[in-house]
Design an enzyme around this catalytic site. Structure first.
Site, mmCIF file in Angstrom:
data_model
loop_
_atom_site.group_PDB
_atom_site.id
_atom_site.type_symbol
_atom_site.label_atom_id
_atom_site.label_comp_id
_atom_site.label_asym_id
_atom_site.label_seq_id
_atom_site.Cartn_x
_atom_site.Cartn_y
_atom_site.Cartn_z
ATOM 1 N N LYS A 163 -2.986 -2.368 7.695
ATOM 2 C CA LYS A 163 -2.160 -1.225 8.084
ATOM 3 C C LYS A 163 -0.976 -1.664 8.939
ATOM 4 C CE LYS A 163 -2.855 2.518 7.254
ATOM 5 N NZ LYS A 163 -3.737 3.595 7.735
ATOM 6 N N LYS A 166 0.870 -1.184 0.000
ATOM 7 C CA LYS A 166 0.000 0.000 0.000
ATOM 8 C C LYS A 166 0.903 1.229 0.000
ATOM 9 C CE LYS A 166 -3.880 2.189 2.422
ATOM 10 N NZ LYS A 166 -3.237 3.502 2.585
ATOM 11 N N CYS A 212 36.487 19.082 25.498
ATOM 12 C CA CYS A 212 37.756 19.586 26.043
ATOM 13 C C CYS A 212 37.858 21.101 26.031
ATOM 14 C CB CYS A 212 38.931 18.985 25.265
ATOM 15 S SG CYS A 212 39.076 19.590 23.562
ATOM 16 N N CYS A 224 34.889 22.973 21.611
ATOM 17 C CA CYS A 224 34.631 21.541 21.753
ATOM 18 C C CYS A 224 33.894 21.284 23.066
ATOM 19 C CB CYS A 224 35.934 20.750 21.727
ATOM 20 S SG CYS A 224 35.713 18.987 22.093
ATOM 21 N N GLU A 238 -1.117 5.852 -7.389
ATOM 22 C CA GLU A 238 -0.641 6.770 -6.345
ATOM 23 C C GLU A 238 0.498 7.623 -6.880
ATOM 24 O OE1 GLU A 238 -1.535 6.997 -2.918
ATOM 25 O OE2 GLU A 238 -3.216 5.640 -3.276
ATOM 26 N N CYS A 264 41.324 14.126 21.907
ATOM 27 C CA CYS A 264 40.298 14.778 22.718
ATOM 28 C C CYS A 264 39.562 13.758 23.566
ATOM 29 C CB CYS A 264 39.311 15.521 21.819
ATOM 30 S SG CYS A 264 37.865 16.174 22.687
#
Length: 695
Positions: free
Chosen positions: A325, A120, A422, A419, A175, A441
């Protein structure tokens, strides 16, 4: 498959009247410009609540009620339909489907021999009229009796040719929708025009189809689901359209050049009996997350024209067809805030914090936002109502703001200028921002990840110990672990001789892990544990991987040009770390890697691929393992699958060859049973890969 979801409860007549008005307004907005105030699930629950109230209070039924009307009935059209364009009634699970089939067969007084089962498609229903093979008119569904002329869209709808393969007069019904690529392109065009975007592909298609004066053109796609004769249709063709089974009509539609579901990965089939219908429902549902088109269910029809004619119609729907559905994968909720995190490679990633919403069987509170450029493209603001999408096991993502629901109280999203981890500088030269320190980091999470069970598996090396080593300056990355001295480890707090020797022994043992584990430990962006195994097995050695280049890396399944470029660049960035690992004596080969046998294909060409007891099989592992697999992690079991020639997968689909189901296998076992996938116990699987099991 779950049964019908909850309905909106209406306490009294005032609540009922308000619900009717809300439903009418939402439908008018959706079928008008595609910008509804409600998502599909909310609208369905509202209408079911209205139906329930009307069943108990028939004296209160309002003339504007959406019940008993076709979808789209809020829109007035002035082009009469040759035959009414009706909606479909719904079922929400296997039990309701079986009841509907039984009810239809009782009405017919006999069994239905064959059923048409099709996806569908989630679009806008239209009729396309051809005269002597030329497309002359497009009409929306409207109220089912008459629709709106949208012929201005002719030429922008793929799958709906300007001329048919034969010069016939006929009406095609189907559709109109947008594929994922068309939706992205449409959003980019709208963003460039007015700085806004579309909420989702369905509303984008609805609005685009009716728009006449936009300065930009958006492409659409048509999928036919039926054909009817018109005045002037040749008698022979008209007779075939009235008498052929639906499945054969769809073959005729495709032969004339109109796109149908046959062009999708989930084509329509003919099934016999409820079990066969339900099996196909399961297959389509399983494939849903992989499709580039939206589907919201499966349509089941009596295939025979005689059965359809005898069953007839109700006031709003055919009695011989039903829509099964599927649970919604898209909802509208509120964007509350944005959190900024830093990954182990230094990537700065935004995450949406949402007002909790039930979606695809789970409560969603967080969703992906990708990167700052993506936020800008989508025009998101804090406080926005946003469309959130989730399908299958995919992490929820924010699609777009629902711009027409803005109140004026929304606020801009603030991007970090330092950042978040850090406080250092941020490299903003690419769409994905990164801390300039990169992995440094996030040294702790990077090292912690590398030594984890599914990577190097260094027992006894927890985060606290890693923090001590970093603070002491003994390590800066996980390669430094392999050059630690006994004296250094002994000097750490609460490290005695026995614990030191045990840790050093575990580190020494990690040197011998297969290349796939070492590669995973590197944390290369764009790869995970499964991809690391594929890369290692394809090349066999780290030396071959580093020498491969972008073209060579693309030979690995699942690696496209973009990922290959990123991977090669990342390996160059990791060059010093890899050199340190090599110098420390860490293994850089994969057992069984790059071992191939030549096989002859039907065309006579030669290709090479790995072979094993699971050769070519797609295998899913779920539930708690037992027997010989009990002590293995899920990743280790997946490694077994791939060493045996199979491909490990996380989700069950029609392409799954085997499900290894342990205790509490849950929904994956249920889906496998529906699809007819072979299911084995952990003990049976262990026997299949017996020669590959660890000692």
């Amino acid at each position: 498959m779950s049964e019908a979801p909850p309905i909106t409860q209406l306490a009294d007549q005032a609540a009922y009247a308000a619900a009717v008005q809300l439903a009418v307004d939402a439908a008018a907005a959706y079928y008008g410009d595609g910008e509804s105030t409600l998502d599909d699930d909310a609208y369905d629950r509202l209408v079911r609540g209205i139906e329930a109230y009307e069943a108990e209070h028939p004296e209160d039924v309002l003339p504007d009620s959406p019940t008993g009307k076709v979808a789209g009935g809020a829109v007035v059209g002035d082009v009469p339909h040759t035959v009414p364009m009706l909606s479909l009634d719904n079922v929400f699970g296997a039990e309701q489907l079986a009841d509907w089939v039984a009810g239809l067969e009782r009405r017919l007084g006999r069994g239905v021999e064959s059923w048409s089962v099709e996806p569908k498609l989630d679009g806008l229903a239209v009729s396309a009229r051809y005269r002597r093979g030329r497309l002359v008119q497009l009409v929306t569904r409207g109220d089912g009796t008459a629709g709106e002329d949208v012929s201005h869209a002719i030429g922008t709808v793929l799958g709906l040719p300007g001329r048919l393969a034969e010069p016939v007069t006929v009406e095609m019904r189907g559709e109109v929708m947008m594929t994922a690529a068309q939706f992205e392109e449409a959003c980019a065009k709208r963003q460039g025009h007015d700085g806004t975007t579309f909420a989702n592909p369905r509303s984008a298609a609805a609005g685009t189809l009716r728009a006449k004066d936009r300065p930009y053109v958006c492409e659409l796609t048509f999928f036919g689901y039926g054909a009817l004769p018109l005045d002037g249709t040749p008698d022979e063709l008209a007779g075939r359209l009235r008498e052929l089974p639906h499945s054969q009509i769809m073959e005729l539609v495709a032969k004339l050049g109109v796109r149908t579901a046959a062009a999708t990965p989930v084509p329509g089939i003919v099934a016999t009996g409820v079990e066969a219908i339900q099996a196909r429902v399961g297959e389509i549902a399983a494939a849903r997350a992989t499709l580039d088109i939206g589907i919201d269910g499966i349509v089941i029809k009596a295939d025979s024209a005689a059965d359809q004619a005898e069953a007839g119609f109700s006031s709003r729907a055919p009695r011989w067809a039903i829509a099964y559905k599927l649970p919604p994968v898209e909802k509208i909720t509120t964007l509350l805030s944005v959190e900024w995190g830093v990954g182990r490679t230094g990537i700065i990633a935004p995450r949406a914090v949402l007002e909790p919403v039930e979606l695809d069987g789970s409560t969603v509170t967080y969703a992906t936002l990708h990167n700052p450029a993506d936020i800008t493209r989508r025009g998101l603001m804090l406080g926005d109502k946003v469309s959130v999408y989730k399908a299958g096991d995919v992490i929820p993502r924010v699609e777009a703001p629902v711009v027409h629901l803005r109140t004026g109280d929304e606020k801009p999203i603030v991007y970090p200028d330092k950042c978040p981890a850090c406080g250092g500088e941020i490299d903003t030269s690419q769409e994905r921002w990164r801390c300039v320190q990169g992995r440094a980091c996030q040294a702790l999470p990077s090292i912690s990840y590398a030594v984890g069970r599914d990577q190097l598996d260094i027992e006894g090396l927890g985060d606290n110990r890693i923090v001590q080593m970093l603070a002491a300056g003994f390590i800066t990355d996980f390669a430094d672990l392999f050059t630690l001295t006994r004296e250094q480890v002994l000097s750490l707090e609460r490290m005695g001789e026995v614990s030191t020797d045990n840790l050093l022994a575990a580190i020494e043992q990690a040197k011998g892990r297969p290349l796939s584990r070492v590669f995973a430990a590197l944390g290369v962006r764009g790869t995970g544990r499964s991809m690391s195994r594929r890369i290692a097995r394809h090349f066999g050695t780290m030396e071959e991987i580093r020498a491969a280049g972008s073209d060579g890396v693309q030979e690995v399944e699942g690696v496209g040009p973009e990922k290959a470029t990123l991977l090669v660049a990342e390996l160059a960035e990791l060059s010093d770390l890899i050199d340190k690992l090599v110098a420390a004596g860490v293994n850089m080969t994969e057992p069984g890697g790059a071992q191939r046998v030549v096989v002859t294909q039907e065309e006579g060409e030669e290709s090479d691929r790995a072979v094993g007891p699971l050769d070519g099989m797609s295998v899913v592992v779920t539930g708690a393992m037992s027997g010989p697999l009990e002590q293995l992690s899920r990743n280790e079991v997946n490694e077994l699958v791939e060493r045996a020639g199979g491909k490990s997968s996380s989700g069950v689909s029609a392409r799954t060859s085997l499900l290894v189901a342990g205790e509490k296998a849950g929904s994956k076992r249920t889906k496998a049973e529906q699809l007819g996938v072979r299911i084995v116990t952990p003990e049976e699987f262990a026997e299949m890969v017996h020669d590959l099991l660890p000692d």
